[in-house]
Motif scaffolding. Structure first.
Motif, PDB file in Angstrom:
ATOM      1  N   TYR A  75       1.256  -2.449   6.389  1.00  0.00           N
ATOM      2  CA  TYR A  75       2.099  -2.593   5.205  1.00  0.00           C
ATOM      3  C   TYR A  75       2.533  -4.044   5.032  1.00  0.00           C
ATOM      4  O   TYR A  75       2.964  -4.699   5.980  1.00  0.00           O
ATOM      5  CB  TYR A  75       3.330  -1.694   5.347  1.00  0.00           C
ATOM      6  N   HIS A 113       3.768  -1.565  -5.147  1.00  0.00           N
ATOM      7  CA  HIS A 113       4.790  -1.349  -4.122  1.00  0.00           C
ATOM      8  C   HIS A 113       5.878  -0.403  -4.627  1.00  0.00           C
ATOM      9  O   HIS A 113       6.390   0.434  -3.881  1.00  0.00           O
ATOM     10  CB  HIS A 113       5.431  -2.675  -3.720  1.00  0.00           C
ATOM     11  N   SER A 116      -1.500  -0.809   2.504  1.00  0.00           N
ATOM     12  CA  SER A 116      -0.874  -2.133   2.448  1.00  0.00           C
ATOM     13  C   SER A 116       0.354  -2.175   1.552  1.00  0.00           C
ATOM     14  O   SER A 116       1.197  -3.056   1.706  1.00  0.00           O
ATOM     15  CB  SER A 116      -1.892  -3.175   1.963  1.00  0.00           C
ATOM     16  N   THR A 117       0.451  -1.239   0.609  1.00  0.00           N
ATOM     17  CA  THR A 117       1.582  -1.258  -0.330  1.00  0.00           C
ATOM     18  C   THR A 117       2.557  -0.107  -0.100  1.00  0.00           C
ATOM     19  O   THR A 117       3.472   0.089  -0.897  1.00  0.00           O
ATOM     20  CB  THR A 117       1.069  -1.192  -1.787  1.00  0.00           C
ATOM     21  N   THR A 118       2.375   0.638   0.998  1.00  0.00           N
ATOM     22  CA  THR A 118       3.257   1.769   1.287  1.00  0.00           C
ATOM     23  C   THR A 118       3.689   1.729   2.746  1.00  0.00           C
ATOM     24  O   THR A 118       2.835   1.683   3.640  1.00  0.00           O
ATOM     25  CB  THR A 118       2.543   3.113   1.026  1.00  0.00           C
ATOM     26  N   PRO A 119       4.981   1.723   3.030  1.00  0.00           N
ATOM     27  CA  PRO A 119       5.437   1.738   4.424  1.00  0.00           C
ATOM     28  C   PRO A 119       4.917   2.969   5.155  1.00  0.00           C
ATOM     29  O   PRO A 119       4.796   4.053   4.570  1.00  0.00           O
ATOM     30  CB  PRO A 119       6.965   1.769   4.299  1.00  0.00           C
TER      31      PRO A 119
END
Length: 206
Positions: free
Chosen positions: A14, A22, A116-119
């Motif tokens: 992330y 995001h 990559s855009t989500t925890p």
């Protein structure tokens, strides 16, 4: 530092940001990206796959992930891409080879864009929610989430461990034969598993 790069290259991590992706709800983002993945696999056209791949690169840049990071995330697929591309190029022609290779890269790139855009906790919570119907059959969905979380953390660790063993062998001017790495890698993995089990037991999980 090297080990961290290998982890990132393997599964992606992330990257904090305030981009549209995001801030997009996980359900909507997952449906859109999964829909694109399915479409790519069904169409299997190299031009469409190339367009989707370019779109993911653009989305990565817009989301603040940087183009070189996007390109580096696909590097671990190089051997597989060469193998598949070479096989289909010989037996099925260049159009088929390009279709297979670009479809694979597009799907992997889409999945990495989601990661990559989500925890990670949000991803796990989403998976647990998706498995909610299984709870009606007596399945503990929280344990499913825990198992997936452990897998996501353990697989990069294992590859990092193999990399460190290979680097240590190279530093001692020993040829990094994969067979020679099996024993120390197995010992390190078993030790890591014991540590993980002890940590879970200490928190009341069996």
């Amino acid at each position: 530092m090297r080990r961290k790069v290998r982890r990132d290259d393997l599964l992606g991590t992330y990257v904090p940001g305030r981009s549209l992706l995001h801030r997009c709800p996980l359900a909507l983002k997952a449906v859109l990206l999964l829909g694109l993945c399915i479409t790519v696999m069904l169409i299997r056209d190299w031009q469409f796959s190339l367009a989707v791949l370019a779109l993911t690169a653009l989305a990565s840049v817009v989301s603040g992930l940087r183009l070189h990071r996007w390109a580096a995330s696909l590097r671990p697929l190089l051997f597989l891409v060469l193998l598949l591309g070479g096989y289909h190029l010989i037996f099925n022609g260049p159009a088929r080879a390009a279709s297979i290779v670009l479809s694979l890269l597009a799907v992997v790139s889409l999945s990495r864009l989601l990661i990559s855009t989500t925890p990670l906790p949000r991803l796990i919570d989403g998976l647990v929610w998706l498995c909610t119907p299984l709870s009606w059959c007596g399945v503990n969905t929280e344990r499913i989430g825990l198992a997936v979380s452990l897998m996501i953390r353990s697989v990069p660790w294992l590859f990092g461990c193999l990399g460190e063993l290979r680097d240590a062998a190279t530093a001692r001017t020993i040829r990094a034969n994969p067979v020679r790495l099996v024993t120390p890698a197995t010992i390190a993995t078993v030790h890591y598993a014991h540590q993980t089990g002890e940590a879970l037991a200490a928190r009341g999980l069996d």
